[in-house]
Structure formats: structure tokens, C-alpha cells
Design a protein around this motif. Structure first.
Motif, PDB file in Angstrom:
ATOM      1  N   VAL A 181      16.982  52.053  -5.893  1.00 23.34           N
ATOM      2  CA  VAL A 181      15.889  51.608  -5.169  1.00 23.34           C
ATOM      3  C   VAL A 181      15.981  51.431  -3.561  1.00 23.34           C
ATOM      4  N   LYS A 182      17.168  51.294  -2.844  1.00 19.50           N
ATOM      5  CA  LYS A 182      17.329  51.106  -1.634  1.00 19.50           C
ATOM      6  C   LYS A 182      17.853  52.866  -1.351  1.00 19.50           C
ATOM      7  N   GLU A 183      18.589  53.099  -1.899  1.00 21.11           N
ATOM      8  CA  GLU A 183      18.760  54.714  -1.903  1.00 21.11           C
ATOM      9  C   GLU A 183      17.660  55.711  -1.667  1.00 21.11           C
ATOM     10  N   GLY A 186      14.611  54.640  -1.063  1.00 24.37           N
ATOM     11  CA  GLY A 186      13.360  54.138  -0.205  1.00 24.37           C
ATOM     12  C   GLY A 186      12.133  53.660  -1.032  1.00 24.37           C
ATOM     13  N   PHE A 203      21.063  42.143  -1.867  1.00 24.44           N
ATOM     14  CA  PHE A 203      19.810  41.402  -1.788  1.00 24.44           C
ATOM     15  C   PHE A 203      19.656  40.652  -3.352  1.00 24.44           C
ATOM     16  N   ASP A 251      10.020  42.239   0.086  1.00 21.48           N
ATOM     17  CA  ASP A 251      10.315  43.441   0.551  1.00 21.48           C
ATOM     18  C   ASP A 251      11.790  43.513   0.535  1.00 21.48           C
ATOM     19  N   LEU A 252      12.498  44.412  -0.177  1.00 26.14           N
ATOM     20  CA  LEU A 252      14.034  44.684  -0.134  1.00 26.14           C
ATOM     21  C   LEU A 252      14.743  44.583   0.843  1.00 26.14           C
ATOM     22  N   ASP A 253      13.867  45.055   2.114  1.00 22.55           N
ATOM     23  CA  ASP A 253      14.725  45.176   3.468  1.00 22.55           C
ATOM     24  C   ASP A 253      14.738  43.896   4.113  1.00 22.55           C
ATOM     25  N   THR A 262       9.717  50.985  -3.218  1.00 22.06           N
ATOM     26  CA  THR A 262       9.510  49.438  -3.000  1.00 22.06           C
ATOM     27  C   THR A 262       9.443  49.098  -4.711  1.00 22.06           C
ATOM     28  N   HIS A 302      20.340  49.623  -7.425  1.00 20.32           N
ATOM     29  CA  HIS A 302      21.177  50.694  -6.265  1.00 20.32           C
ATOM     30  C   HIS A 302      20.191  51.785  -5.990  1.00 20.32           C
ATOM     31  N   PRO A 347      24.196  44.177  -5.718  1.00 17.42           N
ATOM     32  CA  PRO A 347      23.999  44.495  -4.471  1.00 17.42           C
ATOM     33  C   PRO A 347      23.479  43.306  -3.680  1.00 17.42           C
TER      34      PRO A 347
END
Length: 802
Positions: free
Chosen positions: A226-228, A230, A288, A323-325, A232, A224, A286
């Protein structure tokens, strides 16, 4: 009460975990019966051979294929391939009656309660009353499994959760059922520590027990964050790896190795079964992760996960990362943070935590968020999953390879400082933490008289952690028992007349300060003590001599100084052997080059089972120069028997050095001749190693240790052996198996181990061989290609073939 002994175990289920557990029992000398189901249909090979479902080879196919796959896997689940003969295979239809003769039945079948209950019903028909019966489940409640079973079954039943791989991960969780007897729990706790070499932790019957409850929380928390933040996946792995005392595989690489499906299974189990957990929503996967599961990007087992290995246009392998995005793979990016740069000169991991949480960059934000969430979570799990906080730390260290558990990290930052960080991130500690501070206890742990104490919540006092009597923890006695210290070693008094010499250099390399420390330890022991142990509790015993120092001297052509340095190393090794007190070496982990030479010269080696030992000097363009080449010639001479082909025996010892062989366990080191049967011993539990080494030193001293006499009776074979070696290296170079420089190094080694070009077999002294060895080592240090090899090793940590 009769003493319970484990001579034979039955492992039911031969999957990766079952075969791994079977191998580990075989490792410690136990007879194993490994059973699995009978196949329902023939495979193509069996049909082609016109076999039927009644043929034994078909009926045992599942168990035999699983065990064979396990034995071929790397890292190996078994200390030595010959130990596999301790495992007998069979199937649950034909061989289940055999379980009546075993002392312990371990169920390792698929994680489904209905299937497990069916298996237990079947087992109970054949189990002898009083036999231990346990389930290796990673999360099914123990109380569900024993429902409907007999009183005797329930009394002897509990969960015993090994972590995968069973040989390497130290955690052994013991989970009592409602009716498990105290005697059974005490026995398993003791057996895990003493025989299986594990950290035994008695847990409560709560979802995922201790290790996975905390470990999966940590990973989900990162998913959780890692996205918050930003970040990699490379950045997270950089931040959660060796810099904070975690394995190199850190977070995402570890998930790839373990398998994303395994992690998801446990996370879902916690989400479904812990509705009142304050972090309940965190266990929701999440987006992903769901996509990766749908795509079957499960990690190593499916060829891609968070990382993916591909062949580039140039034919070289390349690692891509996700790339998680975009959920697309891209080339790996290097990760750098100013905060991490500040810790580069801080050798002790525990001293880095205060620096990391004060970072002013993204890394500092990450650590504050991460530790705040973890501290709040673990404080709220006491007393839910365990009554004693130290068990959480033990579980994380032994099951997930953390150097420090959450409460130890919190102590390192400072309990009050930790609470300040938590509040800033919107977390509160459990009420008992504030009560602890109010009672005057400022830390979760303390050390008194060489023993570790923990804060006991009900009593509001520091209590001694049980079970320490079998261990000597150097960290605990270092300050109070220090006898001498320099920049390379600390010498501690272990009590009962035994000293310990502990290396403190980077990666425990052996340079001038360490050699001076060893000599000082021998001086002190000879004067006022009865024996000496050379041992430490770092990740590795020693990676060898300080090659940086050798490189500097050789590059500046300071050959007289280099010659003196090599002689000092040799003389120190000879003092290990010829002192007036018994010397014990206690190697573990990497024990390479000079670290191996030190063990070769000790009176006795007490090795940890996980010891990776060898003379690897060829990798840096030299031969063993601290007595290793001499010692292998001496050991060959000592094994010559009447009628032997002595050249063949010498060749075996020569090849051990020339091929830079490294044992994959202490047991393999006996095959290589670097450990000796009848003299050296192996300890499965590394935590007990220093204590066992001390016991051996006392025993040798008490039995009346006599200072050995210098050897003048080493039989060398001269020209006869030298000629054979030179012909062999010439042929190998002609066939392009070895380079020209490899041949030069091998020929120098051949000259030493043959005892020079003597015209006939001759008896020589050890000093004669040491002089040849030193001369050869020195001459190789004048070679440009050797310097290139040393420089490459210093820069990359990998050997160069030139």
C-alpha cells in the motif's frame, strides 16, 4: 469398530470463540456443556446484593455473561433463539466432573501454552477414555499441547480450528498431533462436512496451519504494498473486494471487524516460528501498524481502526478513513480505476482475472504485484503446510470468503502467464510448478465426467479430489449435462431422472426469460423425467422479480402488458405446484420476493440453513404479486382449527408481508410460515444442497407422486377481516408509524387476504385470490409513489419510505 456418535459436547472457555462454537453445536441439535473459570472477586452489583463467592450465580457469572453477550450479538451465532436452551452453563471448579458424560471436549481457552497444558491436565482427571478431545488454537503447535498426556488422550487428541464467527465461516481445520489415530481424523473430517456444514481440511502441524498462514501473508503483503504503490486504504479495499470475488469488507474493513490485535498476534507468531520462510521479513509489522497498536486503534472493538465512524455537524453519521502517511483521519474518498471499468460487463469473477492483470494503470500494477507474490508464496508452501494444493484453495475460500483460491486464480490467468508475471516482479515459482508444465499438465485443476481433479505433485498426474460423491457441483456438469439454455436459465440433467433449473440472470432475478426457462423445465420433466429441482450455487438463490422490467412497463403505462406479465408469473408459480412431477426448490442466501414465492409453490423446499427468506415487496411499493399474497391467505386458512380466533391467525400472516419480514436463518422461516414443518427440510452444508434436493425428488417420484388437484376450499373471512385490518392501518397512520402510501399498500393487501368485502366467511378458489392479487398489484403500479420506490431501489439498492 463401534460407530461414534456426538450427542453431547463440552466447550471449555466461553469467550467470543467458545460461545460461538457452543452456539453452532446447539444449531445442529447437539447438547452442549459450556464451562469457564470462577470469578476471583465480586463485582459492584454482586456486592450490593450481598452475595458471596460461594453463590452459584456469582460462580457462573463469567460463563453466563459471555453466552448472553454472544446471543445478543449481530449477526447472531444461533439459527433460532430457542436453540440456546440446548446449552447448559457451569464452571470449571464445580462442574468439571460432568465432562465424563460427553462425547467430545473442545478447549477454547486463552492462547497460552502453559494455561492450555494446565487445563488438559485437569480435564484428563475426569475425561472418559475414548472421548474426543480437541483444541481450537489458531497457531500453538499441537504437539506441544499433548506432551505428558496419557496414550489414550494423545490418540484421541488433535487441533480443530474453527474460524470466527463459527456459524458463518465454513473452514474447519483439523490438525493431527504426533499420535492422533487415523480413525479420529477420518471421523472429524466427515463430521465437519456432514453435520457442522463445514469445509473440513486436514492440515499439517505448522505455524498458523493453512488458512491463517496464507491469509495473513496476503494481508501483510498488502500492508507493505500500500505504501510502495502509493495507494489509499479505500483504493485497496476497492481492488480487493467483490471485483475479485472477495467479501465487501475487502481488506482493511475486514481487519477492523476481526481486530488488528488478532491479526498482529498471528503475524508475530508466524514471524517468530517460521525463520526459514522465504517471506519471513514480510511478517514484520510496518510502522503504521505498530503506531495503531500503541494508540489502541484496533478496529470495531475500540471504535476506530482503519476506518472511524463519527457524527457530522448535521448529526448524520460519517465514515472517516485513516491516511497512512499522516496517520490522521480524513473524509472517505471514492476510488476509481480504468482497469476496473473494463470488468463491469464481465459477470463471472473468474473471467475478470486475465483483464485485471493486463491493466495499464495503478490497478494493473497492483494486481500483477499482488498475484505474483501470492502465487510464489503458495507454490512454496506445498508440501510444507499441505501435500495437496487444493487444500490451500479450500482453506482460503472457506476461511476468508474468497470465491476462488490462489491456484484457481492462477489457472484463470494461465499457469504460464502467471509465471511470466511473477518473473517480471522478481519472483520464481516452486520447482514443482515447472515440473508440472514439463509433464504436459498445463493447469492445476481439470474437470472430467462432472468431477474436479487436481494436480498431484508426487504422481505428476491429475487426481480426483476426494469426498465429491456427496456433492453435485453445477459448474462441473453444466456443459456436459445441459438439456436447454436461454439467457436466464440453464437446465441440467442431474441423472436418475431428475432435472435442475439453474437461474443465470443478474442476482438471479426472475424476469420473462427465467419464467420461460422454468416452464420449459416443467415441460421437459413432465415429458421425459421424474422430477425437477430449482436450484443454483450462486451467492444468493434469488433477490426476487426483475423490478426494472416492472418499472419500465409501469412508467410507460403499458398496463395490458404488465397485467399479462404478472399473470405469467402467477401461472408459472401455479405450475410449480400443479405439475405432474414433484418440484423441489433449493433456496439459500437471499431468497426474497419472487424467489420466496417460487419456494412457497414448490412441492418441497430443501433450504440451506443460511437462507434469508421473506416477501419484501412492500419495500418497492407493491404487494407480493406472484402468488405470495394468495399463498399466505391459503396457509392461514389451512391452520384454522375449531375454536381458533381465525382473525388473529390471519393477522399473523398479513403482518409477515406488511412488515416485509425476512428470516435470519431457514429455521426462523418456519416461524413466519414461509417454510412448513413436516414438509420442508433444512441442510446445514450448502455444498450438499442440490444433491439432497435431488434425493428428495427421487424419493417423491418413487413413492408414486400424484398430481395435486386445484384448490377451491380456501376459507376467507371477508368484511369481518377487512374491517379489522382497515381500522388497524388507519390507527397506525394516525400515530405516524406508517406513511399514507404504506397505508394504501397495506389496505390493498388486506383486501386480497380477506378475500374482498364478502359479507361472510366463504370458501373460494386459489384463482379467485390470484385475480384479486393481480388487480391490487396492477393498481399499485399506477401510483407515482410506488414508481418512486422502485426507482430508488434500482438506483441505491435500498428501500425508500415515502
Amino acid at each position: 469398530m463401534t460407530k461414534r456418535r456426538i450427542k453431547k459436547v463440552a466447550v471449555i472457555g466461553s469467550g467470543i470463540m467458545g460461545s460461538g462454537i457452543a452456539c453452532h453445536f446447539a444449531n445442529i441439535g447437539v447438547d452442549v456443556l459450556l464451562l469457564d473459570i470462577v470469578p476471583r472477586e465480586l463485582n459492584a452489583t454482586e456486592e450490593a446484593k450481598k452475595l458471596t463467592l460461594l453463590d452459584k450465580v456469582v460462580r457462573n457469572r463469567i460463563v453466563n455473561d459471555s453466552l448472553a453477550a454472544a446471543l445478543k450479538s449481530k449477526p447472531s451465532p444461533i439459527y433460532h433463539q430457542k436453540f440456546a436452551s440446548r446449552i447448559t452453563t457451569g464452571n470449571l471448579d464445580d462442574d468439571i466432573a460432568k465432562i465424563k458424560d460427553v462425547d467430545w471436549i473442545i478447549e477454547v481457552v486463552v492462547e497460552r501454552l502453559d494455561i492450555k497444558k494446565q487445563v488438559f491436565e485437569n480435564l484428563e482427571k475426569h475425561r472418559t477414555p475414548g472421548t474426543l478431545i480437541t483444541s481450537n488454537t489458531s497457531g500453538i503447535p499441537i504437539h506441544f499441547m499433548s506432551e505428558g498426556r496419557s496414550e489414550d488422550f494423545q490418540k484421541h487428541f488433535c487441533g480443530t480450528h474453527f474460524f470466527n464467527p463459527a456459524r458463518y465461516l465454513q473452514l474447519f481445520e483439523i490438525i493431527p498431533g504426533p499420535k492422533t489415530s487415523e480413525a479420529v481424523l477420518d471421523f472429524l473430517n466427515d463430521y465437519g462436512e456432514k453435520f457442522l456444514g463445514k469445509t473440513s481440511v486436514i492440515a499439517k502441524d505448522t505455524p498458523a496451519f493453512i488458512g491463517n498462514r496464507i491469509g495473513i501473508f496476503g494481508i501483510q503483503s498488502l500492508f507493505h504494498q500500500v505504501k510502495e504503490l502509493g495507494l489509499t486504504i479505500e483504493e485497496v479495499d476497492k481492488l480487493t473486494g467483490p471485483v475479485i470475488g472477495r467479501p465487501k469488507s475487502a481488506t482493511f474493513r475486514t481487519v477492523d471487524v476481526v481486530g488488528l490485535d488478532t491479526l498482529v498476534h498471528v503475524a508475530n507468531g508466524i514471524y517468530d516460528n517460521c525463520p526459514d520462510d522465504e517471506a519471513h521479513e514480510l511478517f514484520k509489522l510496518p510502522g503504521f501498524i505498530n503506531t495503531m497498536m500503541e494508540n489502541k486503534w484496533l478496529g470495531s472493538k475500540t471504535g476506530q481502526g482503519f476506518y472511524k465512524k463519527v457524527k457530522g455537524d448535521n448529526g448524520k453519521s460519517e465514515i472517516l478513513s485513516l491516511d497512512l502517511d499522516t496517520l490522521e483521519y480524513r473524509p472517505k474518498k471514492s476510488a476509481r480505476f480504468a482497469t476496473l471499468e473494463l470488468t463491469k460487463t464481465v459477470d463471472k469473477v473468474v473471467d475478470r482475472f486475465p483483464i485485471l492483470v493486463s491493466g495499464k494503470d495503478k490497478a494493473g500494477d497492483f494486481y500483477r504485484k499482488n498475484f505474483a507474490a501470492m502465487f510464489a508464496y503458495v507454490s512454496n508452501r506445498v508440501p510444507e503446510i499441505t501435500d495437496e494444493l487444493y487444500k490451500i484453495d479450500d482453506a482460503m475460500k472457506a476461511g476468508f470468503g474468497w470465491e476462488h483460491g490462489p491456484f484457481q486464480i492462477w489457472d484463470a490467468i494461465g499457469v504460464e502467464k502467471g509465471i511470466e508475471i511473477m518473473k517480471a516482479e522478481g519472483f520464481e515459482p516452486a520447482a514443482w510448478v515447472n515440473e508440472m508444465l514439463a509433464s504436459g499438465n498445463k493447469s492445476f485443476y481439470s474437470i472430467k465426467e462432472g468431477a474436479s481433479y487436481f494436480y498431484d505433485i508426487p504422481n505428476k498426474t491429475q487426481e480426483k479430489i476426494p469426498g465429491q460423491n456427496a456433492f453435485i457441483i453445477l459448474e462441473n456438469i453444466r456443459k456436459s449435462n445441459e438439456v436447454f439454455k436461454n439467457s436466464g436459465v440453464v437446465i441440467e440433467d442431474l441423472g436418475d431422472g431428475i432435472l435442475n433449473c439453474e437461474f443465470q440472470s443478474k442476482m438471479n432475478t426472475i424476469g420473462g426469460d427465467v419464467l420461460a426457462g422454468i416452464n420449459k423445465a416443467i415441460d421437459l420433466a413432465e415429458k421425459d423425467f421424474a422430477g425437477l429441482v430449482v436450484g443454483n450455487q450462486g451467492p444468493n438463490f434469488s433477490v426476487g422479480a426483475n423490478i426494472g422490467m416492472i418499472f419500465m412497463m409501469a412508467a410507460e403505462q403499458e398496463y395490458d402488458e404488465l397485467n399479462a406479465a404478472i399473470k405469467y408469473f402467477q401461472d408459472t408459480m401455479m405450475r410449480m405446484r400443479y405439475s405432474s412431477i414433484p418440484t423441489i426448490s433449493a433456496p439459500h442466501g437471499m431468497s426474497l420476493g419472487g424467489g420466496c414465492e417460487l419456494s412457497l409453490h414448490a412441492d418441497k423446499v430443501v433450504a440451506a440453513a443460511e437462507t434469508y427468506m421473506g416477501l419484501v415487496e412492500f419495500g418497492v411499493g407493491v404487494i407480493p404479486g406472484g402468488g405470495g399474497s394468495k399463498e399466505m391467505a391459503l396457509r392461514a386458512s389451512d391452520t384454522f382449527q375449531k375454536g381458533d380466533v381465525q382473525l388473529n391467525i390471519l393477522q399473523e400472516y398479513f403482518l409477515t408481508i406488511a412488515m416485509a419480514k425476512v428470516s435470519t436463518s431457514a429455521y426462523e422461516a418456519f416461524d413466519m410460515g414461509v417454510l412448513q414443518h413436516g414438509k420442508d427440510v433444512v441442510v446445514v452444508n450448502k455444498a450438499r444442497q442440490i444433491a439432497v434436493a435431488k434425493q428428495h425428488a427421487i424419493l417423491m417420484a418413487d413413492m408414486g407422486y400424484t398430481q395435486p388437484i386445484l384448490r377451491n376450499d380456501v376459507k376467507v373471512l371477508g368484511k369481518q377481516a377487512l374491517g379489522m385490518f382497515l381500522v388497524g392501518t388507519d390507527a397506525m397512520q394516525d400515530s405516524n408509524y406508517i406513511s399514507e402510501h404504506d397505508m394504501k399498500i397495506a389496505n390493498k393487501l388486506a383486501y386480497v387476504m380477506a378475500g374482498g368485502d364478502l359479507s361472510e366467511p366463504t370458501l373460494v378458489s386459489e384463482q379467485y385470490l390470484l385475480d384479486l392479487e393481480r388487480e391490487a398489484f396492477l393498481s399499485l403500479c399506477t401510483e407515482r409513489k410506488t414508481l418512486e420506490r422502485i426507482q430508488h431501489m434500482l438506483k441505491t439498492g435500498k428501500p425508500l419510505r415515502n
